[in-house]
Scaffold this active site. Sequence first.
Site, PDB file in Angstrom:
ATOM      1  N   TYR A 141       0.813  -1.218   0.000  1.00 54.79           N
ATOM      2  CA  TYR A 141       0.000   0.000   0.000  1.00 54.79           C
ATOM      3  C   TYR A 141       0.847   1.270   0.000  1.00 54.79           C
ATOM      4  O   TYR A 141       0.345   2.366  -0.235  1.00 54.79           O
ATOM      5  CB  TYR A 141      -0.957   0.021   1.200  1.00 54.79           C
ATOM      6  CG  TYR A 141      -1.961  -1.128   1.244  1.00 54.79           C
ATOM      7  CD1 TYR A 141      -2.093  -2.007   0.170  1.00 54.79           C
ATOM      8  CD2 TYR A 141      -2.762  -1.335   2.350  1.00 54.79           C
ATOM      9  CE1 TYR A 141      -2.987  -3.062   0.204  1.00 54.79           C
ATOM     10  CE2 TYR A 141      -3.669  -2.391   2.395  1.00 54.79           C
ATOM     11  CZ  TYR A 141      -3.768  -3.247   1.318  1.00 54.79           C
ATOM     12  OH  TYR A 141      -4.659  -4.295   1.366  1.00 54.79           O
ATOM     13  N   LYS A 188       4.322 -15.273   3.217  1.00 58.43           N
ATOM     14  CA  LYS A 188       4.245 -16.099   2.002  1.00 58.43           C
ATOM     15  C   LYS A 188       5.688 -16.346   1.563  1.00 58.43           C
ATOM     16  O   LYS A 188       6.096 -16.025   0.440  1.00 58.43           O
ATOM     17  CB  LYS A 188       3.413 -15.351   0.937  1.00 58.43           C
ATOM     18  CG  LYS A 188       3.107 -16.143  -0.305  1.00 58.43           C
ATOM     19  CD  LYS A 188       2.104 -17.249  -0.115  1.00 58.43           C
ATOM     20  CE  LYS A 188       1.912 -18.027  -1.402  1.00 58.43           C
ATOM     21  NZ  LYS A 188       1.205 -19.306  -1.209  1.00 58.43           N
ATOM     22  N   ASP A 220      -1.954 -18.447   2.807  1.00 57.92           N
ATOM     23  CA  ASP A 220      -3.090 -19.173   2.221  1.00 57.92           C
ATOM     24  C   ASP A 220      -3.596 -20.253   3.168  1.00 57.92           C
ATOM     25  O   ASP A 220      -4.805 -20.386   3.412  1.00 57.92           O
ATOM     26  CB  ASP A 220      -2.728 -19.750   0.839  1.00 57.92           C
ATOM     27  CG  ASP A 220      -1.325 -20.318   0.774  1.00 57.92           C
ATOM     28  OD1 ASP A 220      -0.577 -20.192   1.764  1.00 57.92           O
ATOM     29  OD2 ASP A 220      -0.959 -20.901  -0.259  1.00 57.92           O
TER      30      ASP A 220
END
Length: 357
Positions: A141, A188, A220
């Site tokens: 962001y 991740k 995930d």
Amino acid sequence: MQATITVLGGDGIGPEVTAIAVSLLKEVAALGGHAFTFQEALFGGCAIDAAGDPFPPETRSLCENSHAVLLGAVGGPQWSDPSAAVRPEQGLLRLRQHFGLFANLRPVRAYPMLARHAPLRAELLEGVDMLFVRELTGGAYFGARQEQGEGDSAYDTILYTVAEVERVARLAFRAAQSRRKHLTSVDKANVLASSRLWQRTVKQVAAEFPDVRLDHALVDSFAMQLIRTPARFDVIVTENMFGDILTDEAAVLAGSLGMLPSASLGEGTFGVYEPIHGSAPDIAGKGIANPIGTILSAAMLLRHSLNLEAEAAALEAAVLSALESGARTSDIAEPNAPALSSAEFGERVRAALRKAG
Ligand code: NAD
């Protein structure tokens, strides 16, 4: 103790729910012999209307001269044009940036008496009591980006430095020390370089906190475990975008958006405390908004910015006691059962505070 608290009610139901929380903070002050001064300022859409700026200089200076900020919510249909140069949520980003608020804390707990409002089976919700620590000022962001006009490519960049990961990890480890001493770091790392740096740094920081058990989870699989076995988790630390998504996923466990508080913290004790919900234009002005998220945010303010742990715990216990006595706003009431207004719910919490205090 003496403390100055700036109240930014904002838009929609924001001022309705902050008013209830302020009245309970006044009760806490009276019961504990504290002197809290409240100063109100414009923020968000109402500040755009009044001053052309969602975070005007006068508001900023009041925030600078306070121990903490209690915020309602910003936004509404009248300011929702995404191409407008000035938008309410820019105020939120600027507020966080101005005060270096790099960590967003979101406790999520499931209340047994509200289990039927959550989409999961009641037995999965038993014992759910977790705290998300989301990194708030780095990652995709805030990284370099390029939109090629109407072209066929665009990119965003996830950039983290060791120092950014260290500071949020330390905050999360300290939070875990004061809870069940279990930290799950979500990344991740099997795919993303920034996640490998994240994981390596969290492991290094772990050496400073030998009493905390550290796990790593891939985002995930964590998203799945959060629904399958939510009670397993204590404190969860993760980067900005993963945290944005996972905290919304976790919010459904509480039964209503109106239940959940948050704190945005930096290096010192200053913090911004706000419910996670928005300005709820559909119910604004009706006096029926659930004030629990804002009341619990006020409890976090007492704990983190004013170091008043006993008062924070008393306010949280009073909310629980009101719920146990059957007090419900319409979002958490049984179908066809009478619901309390926001103010009536606040009075039930006040009565519980007085009884206990
Ligand atoms: P929302 O959270 O305002 O409302 C979603 C739904 O939940 C609505 O049906 C609403 O009535 C209900 N709800 C929310 N809070 C409640 C409460 N305390 N008690 C009872 N019901 C409650 O989200 P939205 O409708 O997507 O957004 C409305 C506006 O709020 C938009 O302008 C959005 O940009 C803004 N927003 C602001 C913030 C913030 O200030 N941090 C966060 C999210 C959305």
